[in-house]
Scaffold this active site. Structure first.
Site, PDB file in Angstrom:
ATOM      1  N   ASP A  94       0.858  -1.186   0.000  1.00  0.00           N
ATOM      2  CA  ASP A  94       0.000   0.000   0.000  1.00  0.00           C
ATOM      3  C   ASP A  94       0.899   1.242   0.000  1.00  0.00           C
ATOM      4  O   ASP A  94       2.086   1.185   0.317  1.00  0.00           O
ATOM      5  CB  ASP A  94      -0.957  -0.016   1.196  1.00  0.00           C
ATOM      6  CG  ASP A  94      -2.162   0.885   0.949  1.00  0.00           C
ATOM      7  OD1 ASP A  94      -2.159   1.645  -0.042  1.00  0.00           O
ATOM      8  OD2 ASP A  94      -3.113   0.841   1.752  1.00  0.00           O
TER       9      ASP A  94
HETATM   10  C1  BGC Z   1      -5.008   3.327   0.310  1.00  0.00           C
HETATM   11  C2  BGC Z   1      -5.323   2.237  -0.680  1.00  0.00           C
HETATM   12  C3  BGC Z   1      -5.245   2.760  -2.085  1.00  0.00           C
HETATM   13  C4  BGC Z   1      -3.906   3.408  -2.323  1.00  0.00           C
HETATM   14  C5  BGC Z   1      -3.731   3.924  -3.744  1.00  0.00           C
HETATM   15  C6  BGC Z   1      -3.765   4.104  -0.057  1.00  0.00           C
HETATM   16  O1  BGC Z   1      -3.639   5.238   0.730  1.00  0.00           O
HETATM   17  O2  BGC Z   1      -4.870   2.755   1.591  1.00  0.00           O
HETATM   18  O3  BGC Z   1      -6.595   1.702  -0.402  1.00  0.00           O
HETATM   19  O4  BGC Z   1      -5.479   1.720  -3.005  1.00  0.00           O
HETATM   20  O5  BGC Z   1      -3.759   4.471  -1.417  1.00  0.00           O
HETATM   21  O6  BGC Z   1      -4.517   5.001  -3.995  1.00  0.00           O
END
Ligand code: BGC
Length: 752
Positions: A278
């Site tokens: 993530d």
């Molecule tokens: C979130 C994810 C997301 C990623 C990309 C992160 O901050 O936790 O759910 O897919 O960003 O945007």
């Protein structure tokens, strides 16, 4: 896409003949992957494992140098193709990028938020919605979606409860499978299919205190029985990728957790796709106190089982780590293999480019909007309807009051993909469209003050209020005033009061320490209620709020959540009876903050709840939620009777067959969500008081009855002992066929 006929073919051909035209067999792909891997330098391998954000001059240059395998957040076919050209035409090995984006509940046609749509219990419709999302995303050059979000949560303070699948692992695994089928279609290689990504693996929703990103300490048994099943459902449905979670699980951060990423995901479940970290999570290993520097963090993440680095650029350390002997090259090769394999399976080597014409034909079409409207209709939950005040007659004067009544941006909810506030239909617009503006009075009443902390959580830019006209709409562009609201209520036959949270108060980094209605909304409610007009409360929120006051003082409560682009139309369809509500709660609804966590599938205690003092519970509240998991009213009434267990005794590899008669005893056609629950009376650990094992949406005309049959495999009744051995326990089980998790008709059966 045609599938070759496979009857009467020699068995040797079966593998290839089950593949759609254009698809390649696993062994073809493995050969191509190996051939490519042999040509790659360590720097190019690290590049394949690197994802950057956005198309910038720097990222384009890095792509041309073979230092990037994926971009996120590149929208629009032309943009996507420009980035792709840098890889396919200008990098040495011409390996295509995989372009990712968060398509959590729709791309441009925004669907209800997942906590809501899960409550539709309508798996074919969820699948259809994700087909639409995949079609729109691919038309815009996105080939990989960071969805479905599969985090079970039992704590509505956690802002991301809105993005998930509620509290039940069985329902969650059904939703996971439906969404994967919808996103990936018949083949990920089809031009209108995307690769999907199960996130956030795992137990992110168990954050202590509901504070986002916070630590999680749970038993292996709880992990396996509650938090893992939705992810297993996604693997069984053939999902292409996973995203690891931010938080630590029993001290080990999700992005470096060998146990979850390798022991369980790869070794037990045989997951063959790739895992992306993530956003920023590899670098965050330093803050966790789990890695000394980015190189150490990169090595720990790769060794644990992460394959691609989202935006940290920590994998640029791969060449030096391998050369210094700190990271075996075989670990890197395996990660590159997984990424390349998914790129082949997604057809990117054959068709790297998006067709720009599809942007004009495939996005926000009337058909797509119709799916959004239907899913929104089915996702709302009617919690109260005193004296059958709903559905409303279309010839009455309605005062539409409240800060969410004409807030277009909030209709979309958080993480609204590429949704635009201007596309959304507000509740006010929906009601005006249904009954004509001569029957509608509007007043905003109060503003909801936004929390600065929630800015930027993926909420689309606010749109100006809808210009619905004059007359009763005279308050449209005036500052919010409680007096105007009271005046409108006094002139009306009935009030539709639209209260709740702004979309930006839910979602990532949007935990709240309160379940109240922010700002002066209750002041407004009190003033409107003092007019003694019947009040229909429409709640828009991403979490259950404290609505005890409304159960006493309003006639009806419709929990609309954030319904998406067709919000106003769908709310109006329900309020005026064009459809009977059928949505159910995917989480137990607490009375108040102090009851959290409260969930239906809690273990039996030695002193089960009772009015008597010496039992589990509180002195000042009953030991139950305000509304149980699975609850929701319709515009009719259903009776449950004649429960029959057709298989009173089953073997551990057998199947339970149970049936009950459901009758529509009301006066309108309606859809009931019939649910089946079990309880293992004596086990090696104390078992949950109930566990959902099946459901069916059943539509009946007035007076119509139906025997609803359920089959539950004994294998699905198993559980883990404290040593984490899984078994189907012999003995007596209870079974209920029920309208929710707190009622129903009951029987028993034996497992022998
Ligand atoms: C979130 C994810 C997301 C990623 C990309 C992160 O901050 O936790 O759910 O897919 O960003 O945007």
């Amino acid at each position: 896409m045609r599938v070759l006929h496979r009857v009467f073919l020699p068995s040797i051909l079966i593998l290839t003949t089950t593949l759609a035209f254009g698809q390649q067999s696993p062994s073809d792909i493995d050969n191509k992957v190996d051939a490519l891997l042999k040509q790659m330098t360590l720097e190019e391998k690290a590049g394949q494992l690197t994802q950057l954000a956005n198309k910038t001059p720097e990222s384009l240059q890095a792509i041309r140098e073979g230092k990037v395998g994926s971009l996120l957040g590149v929208l629009g076919a032309e943009n996507a193709n420009e980035a792709q050209r840098a890889a396919v035409e200008h990098s040495r090995l011409k390996i295509p990028l995989i372009l990712g984006f968060d398509v959590i509940h729709g791309y441009r046609t925004v669907f209800p938020v997942p906590i809501a749509s899960t409550g539709s219990f309508d798996m074919p419709l969820l699948e259809q919605a994700e087909r639409v999302a995949a079609k729109e995303a691919t038309a815009s050059g996105v080939k990989w979606v960071f969805a479905p979000m599969l985090d079970i949560a039992r704590d509505p303070r956690w802002g991301r409860i809105v993005e998930g699948i509620g509290e039940d692992p069985y329902l969650g695994s059904m939703v996971a499978a439906a969404k994967v089928r919808g996103f990936q279609g018949k083949s990920m290689a089809d031009s209108d299919s995307v690769v999907s990504c199960a996130k956030h693996y795992v137990a992110y929703g168990a954050a202590e205190g509901g504070r986002d990103y916070n630590t999680v300490d749970i038993s292996e048994q709880l992990l396996r029985e509650i938090y893992l099943p939705p992810f297993k459902g996604a693997v069984d449905a053939g999902i292409g990728t996973f995203m690891s979670s931010f938080q630590d699980l029993n001290g080990v951060p999700g992005v470096a957790n060998h146990h979850t990423l390798t022991d369980i995901l790869r070794d037990e479940w045989k997951f063959n796709g790739f895992v992306v970290s993530d956003w920023g999570a590899i670098h965050e290993l330093l803050a966790h106190g789990f890695a000394a520097d980015d190189a150490d963090a990169a090595a720990k993440a790769l060794k644990a089982g992460v394959d691609m680095d989202m935006v940290d650029n920590a994998f640029e350390h791969i060449p030096e780590l391998v050369r210094s002997g700190k990271l075996p090259e075989i670990v890197v090769d395996e990660a590159v293999r997984r990424v390349l394999r998914v790129k082949f399976e997604a057809g990117l080597f054959d068709h790297p480019y998006a067709d720009p014409n599809r942007e004009k034909t495939d996005i926000l079409t009337p058909e797509n909007l119709q799916v959004a409207r239907k899913l929104a209709q089915e996702s709302m939950v009617l919690l109260q309807n005193k004296g059958d005040v709903l559905p409303l007659a279309k010839n009455k004067t309605v005062a539409v009051i409240g800060p969410l009544a004409d807030d277009k941006a909030s209709q979309l909810g958080p993480w609204a993909g590429n949704g635009q506030a201007t596309d959304a239909v507000s509740p006010l617009e929906g009601i005006v469209a249904k009954i004509g503006k001569e029957h509608v009075l509007y007043a905003k009443g109060v503003d909801i003050p936004s929390y600065e902390k929630t800015l930027g959580a993926g909420v689309a830019a606010p749109a100006p209020p809808s210009a619905t006209g004059v007359g009763g709409m005279a308050n449209l562009n005036k500052p919010a005033s409680v007096d105007d609201a009271v005046a409108a209520a006094k002139k009306a036959d009935v009030v539709v009061l639209c209260l709740g949270e702004l979309a930006g108060m839910t979602g990532e980094a949007s935990s709240r320490a309160s379940l109240d209605f922010p700002g002066d909304q209750l002041k407004l409610a009190n003033a409107v209620l003092a007019t003694k007009k019947p009040v229909i409360l429409v709640v828009e929120s991403g979490r259950p709020l404290d609505i005890r006051w409304a159960t006493f003082h309003t006639q009806a409560i419709l929990q609309a959540w954030f319904p998406g682009v067709q919000a106003g139309n769908a709310i109006t369809d329900v309020l005026f009876g064009d459809v009977s509500p059928s949505g159910r709660l995917a989480i137990s609804w607490p009375r108040t903050l102090g009851e959290i966590p409260i969930y239906y599938n809690h273990r039996a205690t030695g002193r089960p709840g009772s009015p008597d003092r010496w039992h589990t519970g509180y002195l000042d509240l009953p030991n139950t939620p305000l509304f149980p998991f699975g609850y929701g009213l319709t515009y009719s009434k259903f009776s449950y009777s004649h429960l029959a267990v057709k298989t009173p005794t089953i073997a551990p590899d057998g199947t339970l067959q149970v049936t009950a008669e459901i009758e529509n005893t009301g006066s309108r056609e309606a859809t009931e969500v019939v649910q089946v629950y079990v309880h293992d009376r004596v086990g090696p650990t104390s078992r949950p008081v109930r566990e959902l094992k099946g459901f069916e949406r059943v539509t009946l005309r007035p007076g119509e009855r139906k025997a609803v049959d359920f089959s539950v495999k004994a294998n699905d009744l198993g559980s883990y002992d404290p040593q984490v051995h899984w078994a189907v326990n012999p003995g007596t089980y209870d079974v209920w066929v029920a309208p929710d998790s707190a009622s129903g008709v009951q029987g028993t059966f034996e497992v022998k």
